[in-house]
Write a protein that holds these residues in place. Structure first.
Motif, PDB file in Angstrom:
ATOM      1  N   GLU A  17       0.847  56.831  45.171  1.00 59.30           N
ATOM      2  CA  GLU A  17      -0.596  56.071  45.043  1.00 59.30           C
ATOM      3  C   GLU A  17      -0.713  55.014  44.523  1.00 59.30           C
ATOM      4  N   PHE A  18      -0.914  55.678  42.825  1.00 61.13           N
ATOM      5  CA  PHE A  18      -1.078  55.171  42.466  1.00 61.13           C
ATOM      6  C   PHE A  18      -0.506  54.022  41.129  1.00 61.13           C
ATOM      7  N   VAL A  19       0.991  54.847  41.364  1.00 58.80           N
ATOM      8  CA  VAL A  19       1.573  54.212  40.308  1.00 58.80           C
ATOM      9  C   VAL A  19       2.004  52.653  40.982  1.00 58.80           C
ATOM     10  N   GLU A  20       2.297  52.616  42.802  1.00 61.78           N
ATOM     11  CA  GLU A  20       2.776  51.227  43.589  1.00 61.78           C
ATOM     12  C   GLU A  20       2.035  50.792  43.051  1.00 61.78           C
ATOM     13  N   ALA A  21       0.453  50.408  42.968  1.00 63.01           N
ATOM     14  CA  ALA A  21      -0.121  48.631  42.120  1.00 63.01           C
ATOM     15  C   ALA A  21       0.060  48.694  40.427  1.00 63.01           C
ATOM     16  N   ARG A  22       0.989  48.899  40.240  1.00 65.05           N
ATOM     17  CA  ARG A  22       1.041  48.822  38.745  1.00 65.05           C
ATOM     18  C   ARG A  22       2.248  48.560  38.643  1.00 65.05           C
ATOM     19  N   VAL A  23       3.498  48.676  39.266  1.00 66.86           N
ATOM     20  CA  VAL A  23       5.316  48.555  39.240  1.00 66.86           C
ATOM     21  C   VAL A  23       5.372  47.283  40.142  1.00 66.86           C
ATOM     22  N   PRO A  24       6.427  46.578  39.858  1.00 70.59           N
ATOM     23  CA  PRO A  24       7.324  45.396  40.999  1.00 70.59           C
ATOM     24  C   PRO A  24       7.725  46.188  42.803  1.00 70.59           C
ATOM     25  N   THR A  25       8.490  47.648  42.080  1.00 70.81           N
ATOM     26  CA  THR A  25       9.207  47.921  43.196  1.00 70.81           C
ATOM     27  C   THR A  25       8.855  49.187  42.914  1.00 70.81           C
ATOM     28  N   ILE A  26       8.513  49.894  44.736  1.00 71.40           N
ATOM     29  CA  ILE A  26       8.436  51.791  44.244  1.00 71.40           C
ATOM     30  C   ILE A  26       9.592  52.454  45.156  1.00 71.40           C
ATOM     31  N   LEU A  27      10.141  52.978  45.383  1.00 72.70           N
ATOM     32  CA  LEU A  27      10.791  53.985  46.450  1.00 72.70           C
ATOM     33  C   LEU A  27      10.730  54.911  46.315  1.00 72.70           C
ATOM     34  N   TYR A  28       9.664  55.910  47.344  1.00 71.06           N
ATOM     35  CA  TYR A  28       9.385  56.274  47.752  1.00 71.06           C
ATOM     36  C   TYR A  28       8.950  57.005  49.087  1.00 71.06           C
ATOM     37  N   PRO A  29       9.582  57.223  49.736  1.00 68.67           N
ATOM     38  CA  PRO A  29      10.229  57.517  50.845  1.00 68.67           C
ATOM     39  C   PRO A  29       8.099  58.100  52.050  1.00 68.67           C
ATOM     40  N   GLY A  30       7.171  58.995  51.452  1.00 69.39           N
ATOM     41  CA  GLY A  30       6.142  58.999  51.860  1.00 69.39           C
ATOM     42  C   GLY A  30       5.503  57.194  52.315  1.00 69.39           C
ATOM     43  N   LEU A  31       5.759  56.732  51.337  1.00 71.10           N
ATOM     44  CA  LEU A  31       4.831  55.105  50.935  1.00 71.10           C
ATOM     45  C   LEU A  31       5.229  53.973  52.287  1.00 71.10           C
ATOM     46  N   LYS A  32       4.079  53.558  52.925  1.00 69.86           N
ATOM     47  CA  LYS A  32       4.651  52.749  54.284  1.00 69.86           C
ATOM     48  C   LYS A  32       4.995  50.999  52.817  1.00 69.86           C
ATOM     49  N   SER A  33       5.600  51.143  52.294  1.00 69.69           N
ATOM     50  CA  SER A  33       6.168  50.188  51.381  1.00 69.69           C
ATOM     51  C   SER A  33       7.863  50.149  51.933  1.00 69.69           C
ATOM     52  N   HIS A  34       8.091  51.561  51.839  1.00 71.09           N
ATOM     53  CA  HIS A  34       9.537  52.438  52.032  1.00 71.09           C
ATOM     54  C   HIS A  34      10.473  51.269  52.984  1.00 71.09           C
ATOM     55  N   PRO A  35      11.062  51.028  52.697  1.00 71.58           N
ATOM     56  CA  PRO A  35      12.197  49.998  53.903  1.00 71.58           C
ATOM     57  C   PRO A  35      12.536  51.262  55.084  1.00 71.58           C
ATOM     58  N   GLN A  36      12.128  52.557  55.039  1.00 75.40           N
ATOM     59  CA  GLN A  36      13.204  52.963  55.797  1.00 75.40           C
ATOM     60  C   GLN A  36      11.917  54.420  55.852  1.00 75.40           C
ATOM     61  N   HIS A  37      10.901  54.208  55.719  1.00 81.20           N
ATOM     62  CA  HIS A  37       9.033  54.912  55.981  1.00 81.20           C
ATOM     63  C   HIS A  37       9.290  55.211  57.364  1.00 81.20           C
ATOM     64  N   ASP A  38       9.700  54.806  58.512  1.00 85.07           N
ATOM     65  CA  ASP A  38       9.729  55.913  59.880  1.00 85.07           C
ATOM     66  C   ASP A  38      10.439  56.383  60.019  1.00 85.07           C
ATOM     67  N   LEU A  39      11.756  56.241  59.362  1.00 87.50           N
ATOM     68  CA  LEU A  39      13.036  56.749  59.358  1.00 87.50           C
ATOM     69  C   LEU A  39      12.344  58.274  58.854  1.00 87.50           C
ATOM     70  N   ALA A  40      12.249  58.175  57.939  1.00 87.75           N
ATOM     71  CA  ALA A  40      12.217  58.671  56.426  1.00 87.75           C
ATOM     72  C   ALA A  40      11.385  60.194  57.418  1.00 87.75           C
ATOM     73  N   MET A  41      10.412  59.055  58.821  1.00 90.92           N
ATOM     74  CA  MET A  41       8.617  60.366  58.326  1.00 90.92           C
ATOM     75  C   MET A  41       9.746  60.899  59.864  1.00 90.92           C
ATOM     76  N   ARG A  42      10.639  60.455  60.260  1.00 91.69           N
ATOM     77  CA  ARG A  42      11.286  61.156  61.964  1.00 91.69           C
ATOM     78  C   ARG A  42      12.193  62.619  61.700  1.00 91.69           C
ATOM     79  N   GLN A  43      12.149  62.340  59.859  1.00 84.41           N
ATOM     80  CA  GLN A  43      13.408  63.739  59.442  1.00 84.41           C
ATOM     81  C   GLN A  43      12.457  64.887  58.344  1.00 84.41           C
ATOM     82  N   MET A  44      11.349  63.561  57.800  1.00 84.22           N
ATOM     83  CA  MET A  44      10.861  65.120  56.972  1.00 84.22           C
ATOM     84  C   MET A  44       9.255  64.773  57.394  1.00 84.22           C
ATOM     85  N   SER A  45       9.238  65.924  56.569  1.00 87.72           N
ATOM     86  CA  SER A  45       8.261  67.043  57.267  1.00 87.72           C
ATOM     87  C   SER A  45       7.103  66.477  56.123  1.00 87.72           C
ATOM     88  N   ALA A  46       7.203  65.484  54.745  1.00 91.67           N
ATOM     89  CA  ALA A  46       6.522  65.067  53.808  1.00 91.67           C
ATOM     90  C   ALA A  46       7.906  63.858  53.430  1.00 91.67           C
TER      91      ALA A  46
END
Ligand SMILES: *Cc1c(COP(=O)(O)O)cnc(C)c1O
Length: 402
Positions: free
Chosen positions: A283-312
């Motif tokens: 969440e800290f790094v997100e504001a400072r870099v052009p792209t971050i890929l983390y399933p726990g962030l809403k900005s991840h293109p598959q965030h919803d699917l990730a959260m259905r399959q993973m508990s975090a």
């Protein structure tokens, strides 16, 4: 050796996960040790000739040779199977020994495999370079695209193989869809679950047949030994995997098995904390870099699917910088706390530049195909205080103008 309740599935299966993690799979010797014993032995001696004959004939349980069985290794295998919710597990010398065993044990010349193109470099090499030498053709696809799986199926397709999240692009595979598709076509699904681990994701609950691990990573958890594991049904492990493993010998060494066994006691605690830390740091790094890929962030293109399959969201994320290799290497060189290291799963935070390390061997075309650019960095978030990690990243990002 005495069977403890830890060895009795009819009892252990009803235990809650925290109890399974510290007691599952335990045998106790006549010494009555509380911590699992380390059996550093390659062979076994017998009271009489009839005993050894009965063991080799499979008429009597017991150890015969450590390529076939070892008590410490057996304890680890029972504990992993229990935690994964699998009928059985066998361990190997490394994660790559596990992947190689899981694939080669069931594939023959003339078969076809469909695999994710975004994968750990050596996993991709198995499909692209090794299997074709033995007459097994492979199709590499964008595994995040459900339609691509169906389109790649041929009459001789035997195996689906993927990671979710994928290393290091963090793509998520829709496991429920892909596993159901495989079942409908008589295809075996093999999932490399190294990134999430059973603490966050159980692929078998989504229909996966085989779950394979680099136990080097989160299972050891402290960066000490190499190990691997393959989980599956009794039928798969006994009748498909074991004939291959027993005769080719990619086994896990007893010492390494013992280290991983101790690691499993704290796996859930570590993964939950490291995942919380990763969420905070991301969440800290997100504001400072052009792209971050983390399933726990809403900005991840598959965030919803990730959260259905993973508990975090998991313990790892990747970032992509616009300034290519020089900016990425510059950021690494500016780090003061986080180590430059290509390993993951460690309790220490580690950062690497996949294009020049883990995915160097894939070559420039392979990297372009799977989306590993020169500006990508992967961070394994450890057990340090996340505020110290944030301060280190803050000053390193500043050093490269971000
Ligand atoms: C590290 C890793 C492997 C290989 O494991 P080793 O223990 O290094 O052989 C396989 N798959 C993934 C996703 C990994 O991260």
């Amino acid at each position: 050796m005495k069977r403890t309740t830890g060895q009795d599935r009819s009892i252990t299966q009803s235990w809650r996960p925290a109890t399974k993690a510290v007691r599952g799979g335990t045998w106790r010797s006549e010494m009555g040790e509380t911590s699992e014993a380390l059996f550093l032995t390659s062979g076994y001696a017998y009271d009489d000739a009839a005993t050894v004959a009965a063991r080799f004939a499979g008429e009597q349980p017991g150890m015969t040779y450590s390529r076939l069985q070892n008590p410490t290794v057996a304890m680890l295998e029972e504990r992993i199977a229990l935690m994964e919710g699998a009928q059985a597990c066998r361990t190997q010398a490394s994660g790559m020994a596990a992947m190689t065993t899981a694939l080669l044990c069931q594939l023959s010349a003339g078969d076809h495999i469909v695999a994710a193109k975004a994968a750990f470099g050596s996993c991709r090499w198995l499909v692209e370079s090794l299997l074709p030498r033995f007459g097994v053709e492979g199709t590499l696809i964008d595994a995040t695209d459900n339609a691509a799986w169906e389109a790649a199926i041929r009459p001789n397709t035997k195996v689906f193989f993927f990671e979710s999240p994928a290393n290091p692009t963090m793509g998520i595979v829709d496991m429920g869809y892909v596993c159901a598709l495989a079942k409908a076509h008589g295809i075996t699904t093999v999932v490399d679950n190294a990134f999430a681990t059973y603490a966050l994701q159980r692929p078998m609950e989504f229909g996966a047949d085989v779950v394979a691990y680099s136990a080097t990573k989160m299972m050891d958890g402290q960066g000490r030994v190499l190990a691997g594991a393959v989980c599956g049904s009794h039928d798969f492990i006994d009748n498909v995997l074991l004939p291959f493993q027993r005769n080719t010998g990619p086994n896990c060494a007893p010492f390494n098995a013992w280290v991983v066994l101790k690691g499993l006691e704290t796996l859930d605690l570590r993964i939950q904390r490291q995942s919380q830390n990763a969420q905070k740091v991301a969440e800290f790094v997100e504001a400072r870099v052009p792209t971050i890929l983390y399933p726990g962030l809403k900005s991840h293109p598959q965030h919803d699917l990730a959260m259905r399959q993973m508990s975090a969201g998991g313990t790892i994320f990747s970032i992509v910088l616009d300034g290519g290799r020089s900016q990425a290497h510059g950021l690494l060189d500016a780090l003061k706390l986080i180590d430059i290291s290509n390993n993951i799963g460690d309790s220490r935070s580690l950062m690497c530049h996949p294009a020049t390390t883990t995915h160097h061997g894939v070559g420039p075309e392979g990297r372009a195909d799977m989306g590993v650019g020169e500006g990508m960095l992967r961070l394994n978030v450890g057990l340090e205080d996340p505020d110290d990690l944030i301060e280190d990243l803050d000053q390193a990002l500043r050093a490269v103008g971000l």
